[in-house]
Design an enzyme around this catalytic site. Structure first.
Site, PDB file in Angstrom:
ATOM      1  CB  CYS A  45     -37.530  42.158 -37.344  1.00  0.00           C
ATOM      2  SG  CYS A  45     -35.972  42.523 -37.863  1.00  0.00           S
ATOM      3  CG  ASP A  91     -39.018  44.942 -43.577  1.00  0.00           C
ATOM      4  OD1 ASP A  91     -38.927  45.197 -42.449  1.00  0.00           O
ATOM      5  OD2 ASP A  91     -38.545  43.784 -44.091  1.00  0.00           O
TER       6      ASP A  91
HETATM    7  C1  SAM Z   1     -34.826  44.227 -42.815  1.00  0.00           C
HETATM    8  S1  SAM Z   1     -34.064  43.858 -44.249  1.00  0.00           S
HETATM    9  C2  SAM Z   1     -35.299  43.898 -45.320  1.00  0.00           C
HETATM   10  C3  SAM Z   1     -35.972  42.331 -45.516  1.00  0.00           C
HETATM   11  C4  SAM Z   1     -36.693  42.321 -46.743  1.00  0.00           C
HETATM   12  N1  SAM Z   1     -37.910  43.257 -46.458  1.00  0.00           N
HETATM   13  C5  SAM Z   1     -37.314  41.007 -46.437  1.00  0.00           C
HETATM   14  O1  SAM Z   1     -38.483  40.874 -46.284  1.00  0.00           O
HETATM   15  O2  SAM Z   1     -36.830  39.899 -47.074  1.00  0.00           O
HETATM   16  C6  SAM Z   1     -33.277  45.591 -44.443  1.00  0.00           C
HETATM   17  C7  SAM Z   1     -32.674  45.604 -46.002  1.00  0.00           C
HETATM   18  O3  SAM Z   1     -32.221  47.193 -45.825  1.00  0.00           O
HETATM   19  C8  SAM Z   1     -31.067  47.005 -46.877  1.00  0.00           C
HETATM   20  N2  SAM Z   1     -30.808  48.306 -46.654  1.00  0.00           N
HETATM   21  C9  SAM Z   1     -29.815  49.162 -45.848  1.00  0.00           C
HETATM   22  N3  SAM Z   1     -29.366  50.077 -46.209  1.00  0.00           N
HETATM   23  C10 SAM Z   1     -30.326  50.612 -47.301  1.00  0.00           C
HETATM   24  C11 SAM Z   1     -30.515  51.702 -47.908  1.00  0.00           C
HETATM   25  N4  SAM Z   1     -29.897  52.750 -47.623  1.00  0.00           N
HETATM   26  N5  SAM Z   1     -31.288  51.717 -48.993  1.00  0.00           N
HETATM   27  C12 SAM Z   1     -31.734  50.353 -49.339  1.00  0.00           C
HETATM   28  N6  SAM Z   1     -31.710  49.271 -48.707  1.00  0.00           N
HETATM   29  C13 SAM Z   1     -30.956  49.469 -47.680  1.00  0.00           C
HETATM   30  C14 SAM Z   1     -30.209  46.093 -46.339  1.00  0.00           C
HETATM   31  O4  SAM Z   1     -29.316  45.560 -47.495  1.00  0.00           O
HETATM   32  C15 SAM Z   1     -31.286  44.819 -46.174  1.00  0.00           C
HETATM   33  O5  SAM Z   1     -31.319  44.031 -46.998  1.00  0.00           O
END
Ligand code: SAM
Length: 447
Positions: free
Chosen positions: A369, A320
């Site tokens: 989303c 996600d």
């Molecule tokens: C859409 S949100 C995830 C929501 C989560 N799956 C939930 O249902 O609560 C995307 C997440 O990806 C993280 N993110 C951004 N870049 C990333 C990376 N390179 N590696 C891992 N996580 C990352 C962000 O910190 C954010 O929390």
């Protein structure tokens, strides 16, 4: 002079070609007058200082003198929120002190205030008239109603005095009592998040779909886990399996770990790493349980020494990734086309890692989303074209709609994915469609 004839008179029926309702409810809406009207003073400052007598006279036929004075008083006391806080308020959240950028007037505990949102910048912090970021100047005196602001509704002050809005880093500054949208604010602040997690209906689809084949022997990876909604959902559906939750943000992952422990999910192992570099192909495919048992979690609940993992470690992966989030509602700022375009490319980097980390025979659920096809159908097409061993399978949930025609995705494949698009009038008719914009695809890696 105008004449009005009966709308039911057959001779006056509009031709179906001219006025073709997309659905019956939109026609019903079009034939009803709006439930409210607005007046805008040319200068809000003069409105606040002295209500013009002509307006006062006009209002007096609708309101008592006390009510009119109250309206004016409320305008005099007006906290202004950053954009992210403003969006949360429209979803029913209380206003935490940290979300308040500025405020004027004589604020005292219990007083009613008119709350405004600053919608200038993506990050939420608008600029002061001197061009400085308001977030950095939080609490300084800035002229209200300057730049792009939006009226949010009426709230009641929870702090003793105005300076507490900016002095206190925690706690509620204002509780909303009515919203300008006319909807009753649904506050979920008092819900016990050790027992409940507030999520939009489409967000439940990925974990639900993935968990269909999870057993106690499964090894599950949530690649971008914070704030933990889908990890906690997976864990609640399949408590006994081995789960790894990752997010690049260490701070967010520490909160996820605390949340999951408070929910009683001890089977989740939290790490903080860049998911676009998570797989290390030089590592031998050691048993993933052993890797974690050899490097226990620290006081923040993170296995902090684990940054990379061997290929083919997981039977199930939930991806996600960060996305343009165009589906989130309400949104008071729309990113530029250039910003949106970058995401489709960025997400392919996450997908490539997920494919490597998945065991043959394993299952991957991909979700966003947003309703931007480059980040949805475009990514599905990328996986199918690049990886012969990845097969698109039916998400298996009767919610939302099939995917759209994009980059040659076949009709058969479009039927397998789930798209939730509230911009689509027909979609708005059902509960899932009227929620947030969302997308889910499910793949199996051939054994
Ligand atoms: C859409 S949100 C995830 C929501 C989560 N799956 C939930 O249902 O609560 C995307 C997440 O990806 C993280 N993110 C951004 N870049 C990333 C990376 N390179 N590696 C891992 N996580 C990352 C962000 O910190 C954010 O929390």
């Amino acid at each position: 002079m105008s004449t009005q004839s009966s709308p039911s008179s057959p001779s006056n029926k509009p031709s179906s070609k001219k006025l073709k309702p997309t659905n019956p409810s939109s026609l019903a809406g079009m034939s009803a007058p709006p439930s409210s009207s607005s007046i805008t003073p040319h200068s809000i400052d003069s409105f606040v200082v002295s209500l013009p007598s002509s307006l006062r006279l006009h209002l007096s036929s609708h309101f008592t003198e006390t009510e009119i004075n109250r309206i004016q008083e409320c305008y005099k006391k007006a906290p202004e929120l950053d954009r992210i806080c403003a969006e949360a308020v429209l979803r029913g959240a209380a206003i935490f002190n940290v979300g308040i950028l500025s405020s004027n007037g004589d604020i005292v505990k219990g007083s009613e205030v008119y709350v405004w949102g600053d919608v200038t910048l993506p990050g939420g912090a608008g600029k002061t008239s001197s061009g400085k970021s308001k977030k950095n100047n939080r609490g300084c005196k800035v002229p209200l109603f300057q730049g792009d602001v939006m009226y949010l509704g009426v709230g009641v002050v929870e702090v003793d005095k105005q300076s507490d809005f900016f002095r206190l880093s925690k706690g509620t500054g204002v509780t909303m009592v009515s919203l300008a949208t006319g909807k009753k604010p649904l506050s979920l602040n008092s819900l016990d998040n050790t027992k409940w997690f507030c999520q939009n209906l489409p967000s439940l689809v990925p974990a639900y779909s993935l968990s269909e084949t999870i057993t106690s022997d499964s090894t599950v990876l949530d690649m971008c886990a914070a704030p933990g909604g889908k990890t906690s959902h997976i864990s609640s559906l399949s408590k006994n399996c081995f789960v790894v939750a990752n997010d690049r943000s260490k701070k967010k992952m520490t909160s996820v770990s605390t949340l999951l422990k408070s929910q009683g999910f001890d089977n989740v192992n939290c790490i903080s790493s860049d998911a676009t570099k998570l797989c290390d192909e030089s590592l031998s495919s050691e048993n993933v349980h052993e890797i974690f048992s050899k490097s226990p979690s620290n006081t923040s609940g993170l296995h902090s020494t684990i940054k990379r993992l061997p290929p083919e470690s997981f039977t199930h992966i939930l991806l996600d990734p960060p996305c343009s989030a165009l589906g989130l509602r309400p949104r008071l700022h729309i990113p530029s086309n250039d910003d949106v375009k970058k995401y489709g490319v960025y997400q392919k980097g996450f997908v490539d890692q997920a494919v490597k980390l998945l065991k043959p025979g394993g299952v991957m659920c991909y979700s966003t989303c947003t309703y931007n096809p480059d980040e949805n159908e475009g990514v599905v097409k990328h996986v199918l074209e690049k990886y012969e061993d990845m097969e698109l399978v039916d998400v298996g949930v009767e919610l939302g709609k099939e995917g759209i025609e994009w980059e040659g995705l076949t009709e058969e494949d479009r039927k397998k994915v789930r798209r939730f698009d509230w911009c689509d009038a027909e979609e708005r008719e059902d509960m899932a469609g009227s929620s947030i914009g969302f997308f889910v695809a499910k793949f199996v890696k051939k054994a």
